[in-house]
Scaffold this active site. Structure first.
Site, mmCIF file in Angstrom:
data_model
loop_
_atom_site.group_PDB
_atom_site.id
_atom_site.type_symbol
_atom_site.label_atom_id
_atom_site.label_comp_id
_atom_site.label_asym_id
_atom_site.label_seq_id
_atom_site.Cartn_x
_atom_site.Cartn_y
_atom_site.Cartn_z
ATOM 1 N N LEU A 136 -8.262 -1.621 -11.927
ATOM 2 C CA LEU A 136 -8.204 -1.832 -13.370
ATOM 3 C C LEU A 136 -8.415 -3.288 -13.762
ATOM 4 C CD1 LEU A 136 -7.378 -0.582 -16.153
ATOM 5 C CD2 LEU A 136 -5.051 -1.271 -15.602
ATOM 6 N N GLY A 186 9.664 4.684 -11.408
ATOM 7 C CA GLY A 186 8.782 3.767 -12.124
ATOM 8 C C GLY A 186 9.435 3.409 -13.440
ATOM 9 N N GLY A 187 8.634 3.056 -14.405
ATOM 10 C CA GLY A 187 9.183 2.622 -15.685
ATOM 11 C C GLY A 187 10.023 3.692 -16.354
ATOM 12 N N ALA A 188 9.496 4.904 -16.474
ATOM 13 C CA ALA A 188 10.242 5.952 -17.180
ATOM 14 C C ALA A 188 11.520 6.313 -16.425
ATOM 15 C CB ALA A 188 9.369 7.190 -17.361
ATOM 16 N N ARG A 203 -10.644 4.103 -25.779
ATOM 17 C CA ARG A 203 -11.177 4.095 -24.413
ATOM 18 C C ARG A 203 -12.196 5.193 -24.158
ATOM 19 N NH1 ARG A 203 -5.539 2.610 -21.213
ATOM 20 N NH2 ARG A 203 -5.601 0.401 -21.820
ATOM 21 N N LEU A 241 2.991 2.051 -21.665
ATOM 22 C CA LEU A 241 4.199 1.263 -21.380
ATOM 23 C C LEU A 241 5.243 1.517 -22.463
ATOM 24 C CD1 LEU A 241 2.744 -2.122 -20.052
ATOM 25 C CD2 LEU A 241 3.794 -0.273 -18.758
ATOM 26 N N THR A 291 -7.869 -5.144 -17.286
ATOM 27 C CA THR A 291 -7.228 -4.777 -18.553
ATOM 28 C C THR A 291 -8.153 -4.855 -19.765
ATOM 29 O OG1 THR A 291 -5.469 -5.328 -20.098
ATOM 30 C CG2 THR A 291 -6.373 -7.156 -18.856
ATOM 31 N N ASP A 302 3.150 15.013 -7.965
ATOM 32 C CA ASP A 302 4.194 15.770 -7.250
ATOM 33 C C ASP A 302 5.145 16.503 -8.202
ATOM 34 O OD1 ASP A 302 3.031 14.437 -5.079
ATOM 35 O OD2 ASP A 302 4.433 12.778 -5.279
#
Lengths: 585, 259
Positions: free
Chosen positions: A252, A14-16, A286, A400, A254, A221
């Protein structure tokens, strides 16, 4: 069994993982193991933006961002890490732009920015425009841009390789990482990856809840793999419930919708957030907004025949603005609810969204085996990790940011470590033994329990007992139920006995991970007798800085007779310049 | 007390209050099964389900896998049309299973579900995606700039220049377009719509400086000129990208060398 040898192995794309891969590939021989094709990861589902004090549209600076992050996290944030996050945010956004990310632009041609929950001017005075965005597809653009750059750098991917075990070798009493063991989905073959450095970037655990914004594949995982090898998990009781999930589905919508001017309303049409957060209103953090929504529902002001949701109202916004700034979420409302957001409010409810806790790391992404000791060769970044920059509640747009700042840091640190150490650590004898046993047990089991049934009971139990509101009684109910389900899991069997693309087997493995992590979450939550950020105890409704301004560290202990238990320890919060204050929005 | 709303939402398997106007229905899903560990031939298999027609085809496939036949194999992840995992051929048309509601499929008749075409089926609904991603990689899908001295701040781009390639940035690489293309079915050498869409995304990005190179790649005999403008790709795209238009724009750029 096949054995591979790399300098750096990254688990997750993914992003990371991909941000780390771009750095690690330039510096060391790197392999990325991912259970999905890279562009399938849930980073792509992130919508609203990425925070950075670029000050492109109004006055802003990284110190204000640091403060908001710490306050948003209800002072459980490690303040040194938050400072790094806010400071490096700026270059991190600029890096992405240079990599090609198509941000929305201002009339001057710079990166446009918008408001987001909890981000404020001058320590809480008023909302500030800090979120850099690409319509409501910012995560999608980040994921695509990072994958594009992985293609450019020639990153080597092992797609649909599922990491099931972390290899740990003790040298002079210190735990070292020796590599990982993976299961190849296409063939059922077991692979051992010997590596000088391993980076976990495998995402969150949201699938232990039923109403969740998380993908089916977010089953913790990475957390489970290291936890089973005796490494701790930090702050697992802190889970974020995003205020605006599509009613009953959890998809979701946003916070950017409220950043663009959207308003939450109860059945009387009242803008109820004015009561709970007079300054930030719908853009409070949130945890505050989610609790407010459920307070409205409990007090009989929920919408619909069951009174079980509230509305996200966008009808006062011009259709052109919705089309330009919120095209995807308005389409979700049309597709899944048959609702036209130009004219009708959207039914929403809080949805399980983000794990603040995870594998403890320092600011270099190095994994810790206790409060201070580094595990040489082991790194983690993104939602799987707990640095902790999010504390008890993450601010919108900071995830992000987290994956980019700490993905890059972990990638650089791991590759530099790989270059520095001369040789690989010798693999333990029969390194794949545990995975072979686990897989064969599931494949050959003749038990009567079904994976789907246990998973559903787990999810229903978690939604009912450890969601937005918790008490000693509900958490104890969850602990007992999870113990029962873990017992029944030992008797689970699968129908697909084959080797080729056996997703039946993988769902069983994933359920085992969810059960272990749900137990850690519930046990950690039971012990925290206070309310802080995303962890709200009705029986202890206030924050208790004297006893609980500290991180939870949960360890798996195995007794001589093989019985498992969880041992809790605590780690001090790093405090630099910000004294804890009461949190008001 | 437990979180209040969710007890009601938990009643999976029974019609939900408030949905009295859409009772559960019985639907038949006719799935093309293939498992080379068992047989070299594919077979159609019918599954009957009680299901809320407002649910997704993906929900139906999960119900089959979880309650009836654990060997049914398909890819999925996000379940709301963002990750691109679950493109399949549903009632003969390419769609994402997670974006297709059962009520929109005429559920009185059996709903057919099969793997997308033109890529080798590995098991049930799972295809080999490697040729698809190879075509994507071949168009150099990343920003290329010639400057050696990177700017300190972001590159400037006007809102209009940004808008020019907006449509093709939406691609999620699900392969619904490419595997709906008759030219791609007949000749696996063709780059296919998705790769051209991703080339378009950079050719028309004002910051990119490798447009000529990409155009030359697509000027190849297996490039854009193979497109027969059947619009299958545009119909198939779950993100609403005007794929055929993007291909036409690339063709025009090849002729005029203006982009």
């Amino acid at each position: 069994m096949k054995i591979h040898k790399y300098d750096t192995v990254i688990v997750g794309a993914g992003g990371a993982g991909m941000r780390a891969a771009i750095e690690a590939t330039k510096r060391s021989r790197t392999a990325v193991l991912t259970k999905l094709y890279p562009t399938r990861s849930h980073t792509g589902a992130a919508q609203g933006g990425m925070a950075a004090a670029l000050a492109n549209v109004e006055e802003d600076n990284w110190e204000w961002h640091t403060f908001d992050t710490i306050k948003g996290g209800d002072y459980l944030v490690d303040q040194d890490a938050a400072e790094i996050l806010a400071k490096e945010a700026i270059d991190s956004v600029l890096d992405l732009e240079k990599m090609g990310l198509p941000f929305n632009r201002t009339p001057q041609g710079t990166i446009d920015q918008r408001r987001f929950g909890g981000h404020s001017r001058n320590h809480g005075e008023a909302p500030v425009r800090r979120s850099c965005y690409a319509a409501d597809r910012t995560g999608h653009m980040i994921l695509q841009t990072l994958y594009q750059n992985c293609v450019k750098e020639g990153v080597e991917f092992f797609n649909e390789f599922y990491v099931l075990d972390q290899l740990i070798v003790e040298i002079d009493g210190v735990k070292h990482s020796a590599g990982v063991v993976a299961y190849e989905l296409a063939t059922g073959e077991i692979h051992v990856f010997q590596a000088k450095a391993v980076i976990y970037a495998s995402g969150g655990t949201g699938k232990f809840f039923k109403v969740t914004s998380n993908a089916h594949t977010l089953t913790g995982d990475g957390q489970a793999a290291v936890y089973r090898r005796g490494l701790p998990l930090e702050d697992m009781e802190f889970f974020q419930f995003h205020p605006t999930g599509i009613w009953r589905m959890g998809i979701l919508l946003t916070e950017g919708a409220r950043g663009e001017g959207g308003i939450l309303r109860n059945k009387d049409g009242e803008r109820f957030m004015e009561k709970y957060a007079p300054v930030m209103k719908d853009l409070a953090s949130r945890d505050v907004v989610s609790r407010s929504i459920y307070t409205e529902i409990r007090e009989g002001r929920g919408c619909g025949p069951e009174g079980d949701h509230v509305y996200l109202d966008l009808t006062h916004l011009p259709p052109e603005q919705l089309d330009a700034k919120l095209p995807d979420i308005t389409e979700f409302a049309r597709t899944y609810l048959g609702i036209e957001p130009y004219t009708d409010p959207i039914p929403i409810q809080p949805t399980a969204h983000y794990a603040m806790g995870g594998i403890p790391t320092n600011v270099q992404g190095e994994v810790l085996s206790d409060n201070t000791t580094v595990v040489p060769g082991l790194y983690a970044a993104g939602e799987v990790a707990c640095v902790s920059v999010h504390g008890a509640n993450r601010l919108g747009t900071n995830s992000l940011l987290d994956i980019n700042v700490f993905g890059k840091r972990a990638g650089v640190a791991a590759a530099e470590y790989s270059a520095k150490v001369d040789a690989h650590i010798e693999l333990p004898e029969d390194p794949a033994a545990q995975v072979v046993t686990q897989v064969e047990r599931l494949r050959n089991s003749t038990g009567t329990e079904r994976v789907a049934a246990i998973r559903l009971e787990l999810q229903e139990c978690m939604d009912a007992n450890v969601m937005v509101f918790r008490t000693e009684q509900t958490i104890k109910t969850a602990v007992e139920k999870i113990a029962e389900l873990r017992e029944r899991y030992l008797n689970v069997s699968i129908q697909d006995k084959g080797r080729r693309f056996n997703t039946d087997l993988l769902e069983a493995v994933e359920l085992g991970n969810l059960l272990d992590l749900a137990e850690v979450m519930a046990v950690s939550a039971l012990a925290r007798k206070e309310s802080r950020g995303g962890h709200y105890r009705e029986d202890y409704p206030t924050r208790d800085d004297v006893n609980f301004m500290r991180h939870t560290m949960a360890y798996r202990e195995v007794g001589d007779d093989g019985t498992e238990s969880i041992r809790l320890d605590y780690k001090p919060v790093v405090q630099t310049r910000y004294q804890p204050m009461e949190r008001k929005y | 007390m437990a979180t209040p709303t969710l007890d009601k939402a938990d009643a999976a398997g029974a019609p939900e209050p408030g949905f009295a106007d859409s009772p559960y229905i019985t639907a038949t899903f006719r799935v093309r099964r293939f498992n080379p560990e068992i047989s070299a031939e594919s077979v159609w298999e019918d599954f009957q389900l009680e299901i809320d027609p407002k649910e997704r085809v993906l929900d139906a496939l999960h119900k089959i896998k979880w309650d009836q036949d654990g060997t049914l194999t398909f890819r999925r992840s996000c379940a709301h049309g963002i990750c691109g995992s679950d493109a399949m051929r549903i009632n003969g048309k390419n769609r994402l299973a997670c974006k297709t509601l059962i009520k929109d499929l005429n559920p009185e008749k059996p709903i057919t579900v099969e793997a997308i075409k033109g890529l080798t089926v590995l098991k049930d609904l799972v295809v080999d995606m490697d040729p698809f991603f190879q075509a994507y990689r071949d168009v150099m899908p990343f920003l290329i700039t010639k400057e050696t001295n990177e700017p300190t701040r972001e590159r400037l781009q006007s809102a209009e220049d940004r808008e020019r390639f907006d449509d093709t940035t939406k691609c999620i690489l699900c392969a619904a377009c490419t595997s709906s293309c008759p030219v791609f079915w007949n000749d696996g050498q063709y780059f296919g719509p998705a790769a051209i869409v991703n080339a378009h995304r950079f050719i028309f990005d004002s910051r990119d400086e490798a447009g000529e190179q990409r155009l030359e790649i697509l000027n190849d005999k297996d490039g854009v000129w193979r497109c027969r403008t059947t619009f299958n790709c545009t119909d198939a795209c779950p993100r609403g990208i005007e794929v055929t238009k993007a291909i036409q724009e690339v063709k025009r750029a090849l002729i005029t060398r203006r982009f």
